[in-house]
Structure formats: C-alpha cells, structure tokens
Scaffold this motif. Structure first.
Motif, short mmCIF file in Angstrom:
data_model
loop_
_atom_site.label_atom_id
_atom_site.label_comp_id
_atom_site.label_asym_id
_atom_site.label_seq_id
_atom_site.Cartn_x
_atom_site.Cartn_y
_atom_site.Cartn_z
N ILE A 156 0.87 -1.18 0.00
CA ILE A 156 0.00 0.00 0.00
C ILE A 156 0.90 1.22 0.00
CG2 ILE A 156 -1.76 1.23 1.29
CD1 ILE A 156 -2.48 -1.49 2.53
N LYS A 157 0.70 2.09 -0.96
CA LYS A 157 1.51 3.29 -1.09
C LYS A 157 0.80 4.44 -0.37
CE LYS A 157 4.20 1.58 -4.52
NZ LYS A 157 4.54 0.30 -4.03
N VAL A 161 -7.77 2.22 -2.04
CA VAL A 161 -7.41 1.21 -1.04
C VAL A 161 -7.05 1.86 0.28
CG1 VAL A 161 -5.77 -0.61 -0.48
CG2 VAL A 161 -6.69 -0.45 -2.78
N SER A 162 -6.24 2.91 0.24
CA SER A 162 -5.82 3.55 1.49
C SER A 162 -7.00 4.24 2.17
CB SER A 162 -4.68 4.53 1.24
OG SER A 162 -5.08 5.57 0.38
N ILE A 163 -7.89 4.85 1.39
CA ILE A 163 -9.09 5.48 1.98
C ILE A 163 -9.98 4.42 2.61
CG2 ILE A 163 -11.20 6.76 1.45
CD1 ILE A 163 -9.58 8.22 -0.74
N ALA A 211 -2.43 9.26 9.13
CA ALA A 211 -1.05 9.77 9.22
C ALA A 211 -0.20 9.15 8.12
CB ALA A 211 -0.47 9.45 10.60
N TYR A 212 -0.39 7.88 7.85
CA TYR A 212 0.37 7.22 6.78
C TYR A 212 0.03 7.82 5.42
CZ TYR A 212 2.26 3.66 3.71
OH TYR A 212 2.95 3.01 2.72
N ILE A 213 -1.24 8.12 5.19
CA ILE A 213 -1.64 8.72 3.92
C ILE A 213 -1.00 10.09 3.75
CG2 ILE A 213 -3.61 9.71 2.67
CD1 ILE A 213 -5.31 7.41 3.82
N LEU A 214 -1.00 10.88 4.82
CA LEU A 214 -0.48 12.24 4.73
C LEU A 214 1.03 12.30 4.72
CD1 LEU A 214 -2.94 14.04 7.17
CD2 LEU A 214 -2.97 14.08 4.67
N TRP A 215 1.70 11.53 5.57
CA TRP A 215 3.14 11.67 5.74
C TRP A 215 3.91 10.39 5.45
CZ3 TRP A 215 0.22 13.37 10.25
CH2 TRP A 215 -0.08 14.73 10.20
N GLY A 216 3.29 9.39 4.87
CA GLY A 216 3.95 8.11 4.65
C GLY A 216 5.18 8.16 3.77
N ASP A 217 5.18 9.08 2.82
CA ASP A 217 6.34 9.17 1.94
C ASP A 217 7.55 9.75 2.67
OD1 ASP A 217 5.05 11.57 2.20
OD2 ASP A 217 5.43 12.23 0.13
N ARG A 218 7.35 10.37 3.83
CA ARG A 218 8.46 10.94 4.60
C ARG A 218 8.94 10.02 5.72
NH1 ARG A 218 5.82 16.60 6.02
NH2 ARG A 218 4.44 16.59 4.26
N PHE A 219 8.26 8.90 5.94
CA PHE A 219 8.61 8.03 7.07
C PHE A 219 10.03 7.48 6.97
CE2 PHE A 219 4.03 6.74 8.33
CZ PHE A 219 3.90 7.92 9.02
N SER A 220 10.45 7.08 5.79
CA SER A 220 11.80 6.51 5.67
C SER A 220 12.85 7.57 5.98
CB SER A 220 12.02 5.92 4.29
OG SER A 220 11.93 6.95 3.31
N GLY A 221 12.62 8.79 5.52
CA GLY A 221 13.56 9.87 5.83
C GLY A 221 13.54 10.23 7.31
N MET A 222 12.35 10.22 7.91
CA MET A 222 12.25 10.53 9.34
C MET A 222 12.95 9.46 10.17
SD MET A 222 8.44 12.29 9.67
CE MET A 222 7.77 10.88 10.39
#
Length: 137
Positions: A8-9, A15-17, A36-47
């Motif tokens: 899930i991206k 699907v995410s909704i 939170a994953y929908i909003l900021w998930g693309d930044r999790f690896s960097g965080m």
C-alpha cells in the motif's frame, strides 16, 4: 517472469481510503494511524533515518550503551576514588543484606502472630461449642 508488489503506497488511493475508514470503524487509533500514513507516509523513511542519525550522535546513546553493557561502574582512573567507591558499594550491599534479613524476621514474626491469634480464636470457638453454645454457622 514479473512479480507485482502488493504494498500500500501513501496517498489518497481507494485502497488507502478504504483501510482508513475500516480503521476508524474498528478502532479509531487504527484509522488515525492510516490517516497519518496517507499524509506523511512518503516521509517516514527519511524521518526514521534522521532519528537514527540523531540517536547515534546523541550523548545519551553512550550512557545507555554503557549501562546496557554492565560497565556503568567502570574504573575512573583515580585509584583513591575507585577504592572508596568499592568500599561504599560493599557497605551498602551489607546494609541491604541486613535489611533483607530483618524484613524476613519481621515477616516470620507476623506469620507467627497471626497463627497464634487464629489458634486462640479457634480454641475459644471449640470451648464455646463444647459448653453447648448455639452454632455460629
């Protein structure tokens, strides 16, 4: 042969909704986590990488590692202080052993006191029962 990923991206996909709505219906923190994953998930690896780098640079990491390795009481290099610390630690261990022994003795005393009280009550009951007193039960 190609394989497709079924992950899930992050983003506003159907699907995410759907998972977010199901999360809110089942248990609201799950829905909140999905949001939170929908909003900021693309930044999790960097965080996660930034947090890991900050932890490695933190002076607290050294203290935690030292405590975990059991060397928190390592020698300081000052012989007089190290000898003093060893004597004090030994004295404290002896005091702790004395306190533990006193507590055990007191616990035994209380146990014996309760047994004596129970025995006295039982003897009083038996003597009253023997004199033809009415049943208490």
């Amino acid at each position: 042969m190609t394989t497709t990923s079924c992950s899930i991206k992050p983003g506003w996909t159907p699907v995410s909704i759907g998972l977010m709505v199901l999360g809110f219906v089942a248990f609201w923190p799950l829905g909140l986590a999905m949001l939170a994953y929908i909003l900021w998930g693309d930044r999790f690896s960097g965080m996660a990488r930034d947090a890991r780098d900050q932890w490695r640079a933190s002076p607290l990491k050294g203290a935690v590692d030292q405590m975990a390795s059991g060397t928190a009481y390592a020698r300081t290099g000052n012989v007089a202080f190290d000898e003093y610390r060893q004597k004090e630690l030994k004295r404290l261990e002896e005091e702790r052993a004395k306190l533990d022994q006193m507590r055990d003795e007191f616990d035994n005393f209380l146990t014996e006191l309760r047994r004596a009280k129970d025995q006295e009550e039982f003897d009083r009951f038996m003597s009253a029962k023997g004199r033809g007193a009415p049943d208490l039960a």
